[in-house]
Design a protein around this motif. Structure first.
Motif, PDB file in Angstrom:
ATOM      1  N   PHE A 176       0.857  -1.183   0.000  1.00  0.00           N
ATOM      2  CA  PHE A 176       0.000   0.000   0.000  1.00  0.00           C
ATOM      3  C   PHE A 176       0.892   1.231   0.000  1.00  0.00           C
ATOM      4  O   PHE A 176       1.925   1.254   0.667  1.00  0.00           O
ATOM      5  CB  PHE A 176      -0.857  -0.060   1.267  1.00  0.00           C
ATOM      6  N   ILE A 177       0.488   2.241  -0.739  1.00  0.00           N
ATOM      7  CA  ILE A 177       1.134   3.559  -0.664  1.00  0.00           C
ATOM      8  C   ILE A 177       0.047   4.581  -0.379  1.00  0.00           C
ATOM      9  O   ILE A 177      -1.026   4.554  -0.999  1.00  0.00           O
ATOM     10  CB  ILE A 177       1.861   3.933  -1.972  1.00  0.00           C
ATOM     11  N   LYS A 235      -2.681  -1.010  -8.367  1.00  0.00           N
ATOM     12  CA  LYS A 235      -3.308  -2.269  -8.787  1.00  0.00           C
ATOM     13  C   LYS A 235      -4.644  -1.974  -9.465  1.00  0.00           C
ATOM     14  O   LYS A 235      -5.038  -2.666 -10.395  1.00  0.00           O
ATOM     15  CB  LYS A 235      -3.545  -3.183  -7.585  1.00  0.00           C
ATOM     16  N   ASN A 236      -5.364  -0.962  -8.945  1.00  0.00           N
ATOM     17  CA  ASN A 236      -6.672  -0.565  -9.471  1.00  0.00           C
ATOM     18  C   ASN A 236      -7.007   0.817  -8.911  1.00  0.00           C
ATOM     19  O   ASN A 236      -6.149   1.453  -8.309  1.00  0.00           O
ATOM     20  CB  ASN A 236      -7.742  -1.607  -9.113  1.00  0.00           C
ATOM     21  N   GLU A 237      -8.220   1.254  -9.087  1.00  0.00           N
ATOM     22  CA  GLU A 237      -8.629   2.597  -8.632  1.00  0.00           C
ATOM     23  C   GLU A 237      -9.305   2.573  -7.267  1.00  0.00           C
ATOM     24  O   GLU A 237      -9.846   3.580  -6.828  1.00  0.00           O
ATOM     25  CB  GLU A 237      -9.569   3.236  -9.667  1.00  0.00           C
ATOM     26  N   THR A 238      -9.291   1.433  -6.601  1.00  0.00           N
ATOM     27  CA  THR A 238      -9.923   1.317  -5.290  1.00  0.00           C
ATOM     28  C   THR A 238      -9.116   2.080  -4.250  1.00  0.00           C
ATOM     29  O   THR A 238      -7.899   1.947  -4.174  1.00  0.00           O
ATOM     30  CB  THR A 238     -10.036  -0.174  -4.894  1.00  0.00           C
ATOM     31  N   THR A 258      -3.811   3.456  -1.817  1.00  0.00           N
ATOM     32  CA  THR A 258      -4.283   2.311  -2.588  1.00  0.00           C
ATOM     33  C   THR A 258      -3.238   1.206  -2.618  1.00  0.00           C
ATOM     34  O   THR A 258      -2.077   1.427  -2.265  1.00  0.00           O
ATOM     35  CB  THR A 258      -4.675   2.750  -4.017  1.00  0.00           C
ATOM     36  N   LYS A 259      -3.674   0.035  -3.077  1.00  0.00           N
ATOM     37  CA  LYS A 259      -2.744  -1.083  -3.267  1.00  0.00           C
ATOM     38  C   LYS A 259      -1.893  -0.803  -4.499  1.00  0.00           C
ATOM     39  O   LYS A 259      -2.381  -0.249  -5.487  1.00  0.00           O
ATOM     40  CB  LYS A 259      -3.502  -2.388  -3.512  1.00  0.00           C
ATOM     41  N   VAL A 260      -0.616  -1.208  -4.428  1.00  0.00           N
ATOM     42  CA  VAL A 260       0.291  -1.041  -5.564  1.00  0.00           C
ATOM     43  C   VAL A 260       0.946  -2.382  -5.901  1.00  0.00           C
ATOM     44  O   VAL A 260       0.989  -3.292  -5.072  1.00  0.00           O
ATOM     45  CB  VAL A 260       1.373   0.032  -5.287  1.00  0.00           C
ATOM     46  N   THR A 261       1.469  -2.463  -7.119  1.00  0.00           N
ATOM     47  CA  THR A 261       2.121  -3.701  -7.563  1.00  0.00           C
ATOM     48  C   THR A 261       3.574  -3.752  -7.124  1.00  0.00           C
ATOM     49  O   THR A 261       4.136  -4.834  -6.991  1.00  0.00           O
ATOM     50  CB  THR A 261       2.043  -3.833  -9.089  1.00  0.00           C
ATOM     51  N   TYR A 303     -13.022   1.452  -0.496  1.00  0.00           N
ATOM     52  CA  TYR A 303     -13.911   2.332  -1.258  1.00  0.00           C
ATOM     53  C   TYR A 303     -13.740   2.005  -2.740  1.00  0.00           C
ATOM     54  O   TYR A 303     -12.736   2.376  -3.339  1.00  0.00           O
ATOM     55  CB  TYR A 303     -13.565   3.802  -0.999  1.00  0.00           C
ATOM     56  N   ASP A 304     -14.730   1.302  -3.318  1.00  0.00           N
ATOM     57  CA  ASP A 304     -14.650   0.917  -4.728  1.00  0.00           C
ATOM     58  C   ASP A 304     -15.766   1.587  -5.520  1.00  0.00           C
ATOM     59  O   ASP A 304     -16.301   2.623  -5.089  1.00  0.00           O
ATOM     60  CB  ASP A 304     -14.645  -0.611  -4.866  1.00  0.00           C
TER      61      ASP A 304
END
Length: 162
Positions: free
Chosen positions: A18-19, A57-60, A82-85, A143-144
């Motif tokens: 996460f960042i 990873k996405n826009e969530t 958000t989650k990152v790769t 939050y999606d």
């Protein structure tokens, strides 16, 4: 308060990175109205911080509660991001967190105004916590696309359990 229709389920989550923008706070400060969470959200949206996070990873959007110094009464770190790769790039003023795999009780809010449904679900979680064991490792709100309309949003709140 209206009759709550909060769904809950037990899930196992994979580890993730996460960042986000983080700050220390306490529930007591937040409840007294001298906390930092509302300002963090305002800053996140005003400065379009999601757009500045690389390798998403996405826009969530995730609101992370981590680095608990004790339990719900002690200081903790609150972060929005958000989650990152990967962590190849780190935006200025942001911090990364590696969240280990774990077991979570997921509480899904009813649909409604986002501020209202999140607060009432946390109140429900605090009651639930009186008879259930929380791990106080990392908890997060997810939050999606269900939150596209802030007046009719639905949020998942993940609570780490032992």
């Amino acid at each position: 308060m209206s009759k709550l229709t909060i769904e809950k389920k037990l899930v196992a989550k994979e580890a993730f990175i996460f960042i986000g923008k983080s700050v220390m706070t306490t529930n007591e400060a937040e409840m007294r109205g001298v906390g930092v969470i509302p300002t963090q959200w305002q800053n996140f949206y005003q400065n379009q911080l999601l757009e500045s996070i690389p390798n998403k990873k996405n826009e969530t959007i995730l609101a992370l509660y981590t680095e608990y110094q004790s339990d719900e009464k002690g200081p903790y770190t609150f972060a929005i991001g958000t989650k990152v790769t990967n962590l190849n790039e780190m935006p200025n003023g942001m911090k990364s967190f590696s969240i280990p795999e774990g077991r979570y009780m997921v509480f899904t809010t009813r649909k409604g105004p986002v501020n209202e449904v999140v607060i009432e679900t946390w109140q429900y979680i605090w009651e639930w916590s009186k008879t259930n064991k929380r791990a106080f490792l990392t908890d997060f709100e997810l939050y999606d696309e269900r939150c596209a309309d802030p007046d009719n949003a639905q949020v998942d709140i993940y609570i780490s359990i032992l």
